[in-house]
Design a protein around this motif. Sequence first.
Motif, PDB file in Angstrom:
ATOM      1  N   PRO A 218       0.830  -1.211   0.000  1.00 46.78           N
ATOM      2  CA  PRO A 218       0.000   0.000   0.000  1.00 46.78           C
ATOM      3  C   PRO A 218       0.864   1.260   0.000  1.00 46.78           C
ATOM      4  O   PRO A 218       1.894   1.317   0.673  1.00 46.78           O
ATOM      5  N   VAL A 219       0.448   2.257  -0.760  1.00 44.36           N
ATOM      6  CA  VAL A 219       1.219   3.498  -0.879  1.00 44.36           C
ATOM      7  C   VAL A 219       0.370   4.667  -0.404  1.00 44.36           C
ATOM      8  O   VAL A 219      -0.866   4.637  -0.506  1.00 44.36           O
ATOM      9  N   PRO A 220       0.977   5.727   0.113  1.00 42.20           N
ATOM     10  CA  PRO A 220       0.209   6.903   0.553  1.00 42.20           C
ATOM     11  C   PRO A 220      -0.499   7.556  -0.631  1.00 42.20           C
ATOM     12  O   PRO A 220       0.022   7.587  -1.752  1.00 42.20           O
ATOM     13  N   GLY A 221      -1.690   8.093  -0.372  1.00 38.77           N
ATOM     14  CA  GLY A 221      -2.425   8.833  -1.398  1.00 38.77           C
ATOM     15  C   GLY A 221      -3.223   7.983  -2.350  1.00 38.77           C
ATOM     16  O   GLY A 221      -3.674   8.487  -3.382  1.00 38.77           O
ATOM     17  N   SER A 222      -3.412   6.707  -2.044  1.00 39.69           N
ATOM     18  CA  SER A 222      -4.149   5.815  -2.942  1.00 39.69           C
ATOM     19  C   SER A 222      -5.372   5.256  -2.219  1.00 39.69           C
ATOM     20  O   SER A 222      -5.247   4.678  -1.140  1.00 39.69           O
ATOM     21  N   VAL A 223      -6.553   5.458  -2.813  1.00 39.85           N
ATOM     22  CA  VAL A 223      -7.809   4.933  -2.267  1.00 39.85           C
ATOM     23  C   VAL A 223      -8.618   4.349  -3.413  1.00 39.85           C
ATOM     24  O   VAL A 223      -8.697   4.948  -4.491  1.00 39.85           O
ATOM     25  N   VAL A 224      -9.229   3.195  -3.187  1.00 39.08           N
ATOM     26  CA  VAL A 224     -10.068   2.562  -4.203  1.00 39.08           C
ATOM     27  C   VAL A 224     -11.508   3.022  -4.006  1.00 39.08           C
ATOM     28  O   VAL A 224     -12.056   2.958  -2.898  1.00 39.08           O
ATOM     29  N   LEU A 225     -12.103   3.517  -5.084  1.00 38.79           N
ATOM     30  CA  LEU A 225     -13.481   4.001  -5.089  1.00 38.79           C
ATOM     31  C   LEU A 225     -14.370   2.984  -5.806  1.00 38.79           C
ATOM     32  O   LEU A 225     -13.981   2.443  -6.851  1.00 38.79           O
ATOM     33  N   VAL A 226     -15.545   2.729  -5.258  1.00 36.39           N
ATOM     34  CA  VAL A 226     -16.540   1.911  -5.955  1.00 36.39           C
ATOM     35  C   VAL A 226     -17.512   2.870  -6.624  1.00 36.39           C
ATOM     36  O   VAL A 226     -18.354   3.481  -5.965  1.00 36.39           O
ATOM     37  N   THR A 227     -17.372   3.056  -7.925  1.00 36.19           N
ATOM     38  CA  THR A 227     -18.228   3.977  -8.669  1.00 36.19           C
ATOM     39  C   THR A 227     -19.270   3.192  -9.434  1.00 36.19           C
ATOM     40  O   THR A 227     -19.156   1.968  -9.606  1.00 36.19           O
ATOM     41  N   LEU A 228     -20.285   3.890  -9.907  1.00 32.86           N
ATOM     42  CA  LEU A 228     -21.394   3.238 -10.599  1.00 32.86           C
ATOM     43  C   LEU A 228     -21.464   3.800 -12.006  1.00 32.86           C
ATOM     44  O   LEU A 228     -21.640   5.003 -12.200  1.00 32.86           O
ATOM     45  N   GLU A 229     -21.298   2.946 -12.994  1.00 31.65           N
ATOM     46  CA  GLU A 229     -21.416   3.340 -14.392  1.00 31.65           C
ATOM     47  C   GLU A 229     -22.622   2.616 -14.977  1.00 31.65           C
ATOM     48  O   GLU A 229     -22.568   1.428 -15.277  1.00 31.65           O
TER      49      GLU A 229
ATOM     50  N   PRO B 130      -4.714   0.779   4.660  1.00 34.52           N
ATOM     51  CA  PRO B 130      -4.424  -0.659   4.598  1.00 34.52           C
ATOM     52  C   PRO B 130      -4.866  -1.287   3.283  1.00 34.52           C
ATOM     53  O   PRO B 130      -5.714  -0.750   2.570  1.00 34.52           O
ATOM     54  N   ARG B 131      -4.277  -2.426   2.984  1.00 35.22           N
ATOM     55  CA  ARG B 131      -4.644  -3.176   1.789  1.00 35.22           C
ATOM     56  C   ARG B 131      -6.113  -3.615   1.889  1.00 35.22           C
ATOM     57  O   ARG B 131      -6.601  -3.964   2.955  1.00 35.22           O
ATOM     58  N   GLY B 132      -6.819  -3.552   0.778  1.00 34.61           N
ATOM     59  CA  GLY B 132      -8.215  -3.973   0.773  1.00 34.61           C
ATOM     60  C   GLY B 132      -9.172  -2.904   1.257  1.00 34.61           C
ATOM     61  O   GLY B 132     -10.293  -3.204   1.674  1.00 34.61           O
ATOM     62  N   PHE B 133      -8.758  -1.607   1.201  1.00 35.19           N
ATOM     63  CA  PHE B 133      -9.582  -0.503   1.693  1.00 35.19           C
ATOM     64  C   PHE B 133     -10.351   0.128   0.541  1.00 35.19           C
ATOM     65  O   PHE B 133      -9.788   0.406  -0.522  1.00 35.19           O
ATOM     66  N   ILE B 134     -11.652   0.371   0.733  1.00 36.78           N
ATOM     67  CA  ILE B 134     -12.471   1.076  -0.269  1.00 36.78           C
ATOM     68  C   ILE B 134     -13.280   2.156   0.434  1.00 36.78           C
ATOM     69  O   ILE B 134     -13.470   2.122   1.655  1.00 36.78           O
TER      70      ILE B 134
END
Length: 454
Positions: free
Chosen positions: A288-299, A384-388
């Motif tokens: 995991p790196v600073p400044g990275s977040v996974v977003l769940v978006t809706l298309e 942490p890894r696996g964060f959304i």
Amino acid sequence: MAKEKTVYVCTQCGGTSPKWLGKCPECGAWNTLEESVADNTTSARHRFQALAKSMPAATLSEIEASDVDRTPTGIEELDRVLGGGIVAGGVVLIGGDPGIGKSTLLLQAVDALSLQVPVLYVTGEESTAQVALRSRRLGLAGTKVRVLAEIQLEKILATVASEQPAFCVIDSIQTVYSDQLTSAPGSVAQVRECAAQLTRTAKATGTAMVLVGHVTKEGTLAGPRVLEHIVDTVLYFEGDTHSSFRLVRAFKNRFGAVNEIGVFAMTERGLKGVTNPSAIFLSTHGEPVPGSVVLVTLEGTRPMLVEIQALVDSGGPSPRRLSVGLDRDRLAMLLAVLHRHAGVACMDQDVFVNAVGGVRISEPAADLAVLLAIQSSLRGRPLPRGFIAFGEVGLAGEVRPAPRGQERLKEAAKLGFSIAVVPKANAPKKPIEGLTIHAVERIEEAIEVARSLH
């Protein structure tokens, strides 16, 4: 000899003016009026005829209505965007940058459909030999694909009447012209008249038609906006020509959902559908790196996971705020909310935000992920890894719910994510296996949760 009457036609909306004006009186666009010869032909009167068959007035509750029959194109991602397949008599307008893959995708669709129904591919920009060469390069059989190289509307309509195809592609509408008009091919009058005539033919014969449209340098479909009102479906090709991935997005669909997207990968054998698009938009970090977040978006109807990256760096007296794939004005607003309600100040820092993979995110549900990515980069501490995360953030600091939150969470759990920060209203009533959910009501709560997870 009588002098030809001239009018000034807007290239944006098709509105007319008897004299030149700097600003179009219809749509308000500047420097779009161009001189053209006024139409004195009968076709000018026909243009305003109804495109659909006229029916007597009836009571809405008494009208018989059933779901339209669809024919799958054989390309799953294209069917998804169209709403399940082509509809008899439906007219589709598809636009995109030159070389992005419009003709390639349609030639693949025509070849797949030719095994089920009669098809016709009309090309006005290439010769039949060039179309055949591209077909060989893509590895298509083409044994039942009928091809016509023609730009005169009357000859195209005569061929459609004789061939009676169930599916017809016009590549492109800007090259087609009618003898009934004196203006040049590609002009507003020609594009509008030819599109109207082809649409009328599609409705009368039940032939599904696809019109390929050029785009302007701003990325919008060239020609009058009336084209988008005439047709049933408007599709746009999106994507960077330097990337192998393409998105086809529905902006209008009378037979399906709008904003639905299909994801394709450009290969040596043409465009191939991507069944798991989330894999494209997620970077592969070893740790995991600073400044990275996974977003769940809706298309459309599809939840997708997209990585949001933020970089906060010392910027001096004139800090910059830049975003790629996200609204820049919304970024400035979110930074003000972060400072006022969460006490995280970035007024002397450069802030850069990027949506990985070249995807454009317009929904406000990305707000929470953007703020958590900025906070992570500013502190230099990775999540942490696996964060959304997902959720809309208001000016008062409240975290508002996102639509269809349960589907987003299930998609994240399916792909192995284990920690989620979501609006309280999106918290599921029943726990989702493998997913720890932190429900928050305000941005300061979300920041505290993120800090405790570092």
